[in-house]
Design a protein around this motif. Structure first.
Motif: not given
Length: 78
Positions: A58-78
């Motif tokens: 996820l960290n490597e993907i975030a680097k490539i996609l130029e975003c934060s790894p936290k962009d992949f996570w929901p704001d609240k628990p599911l």
């Protein structure tokens, strides 16, 4: 508990896919950019497969996609 895990995994996979598609990157391009086989991302995004992202991926993907790894996570628990 297992259903919650599946739900969060689905959420992360969908978010990575949405961001990837928004950036115009193919599954193959993203797979190769993070040093994986050409089918790595497609295996994860396929509903019938059980391949998984880990934190490092996820960290490597975030680097490539130029975003934060936290962009992949929901704001609240599911």
């Amino acid at each position: 508990m297992h259903e919650s895990l599946d739900e969060i995994e689905r959420f992360v996979i969908i978010r990575v896919k949405e961001i990837r598609e928004g950036k115009g990157l193919s599954q193959v391009s993203l797979s190769l950019a993070i040093g994986k086989s050409t089918t790595f991302i497609s295996d994860i995004e396929a509903p019938s497969k059980r391949a998984k992202y880990n934190i490092k991926h996820l960290n490597e993907i975030a680097k490539i996609l130029e975003c934060s790894p936290k962009d992949f996570w929901p704001d609240k628990p599911l």
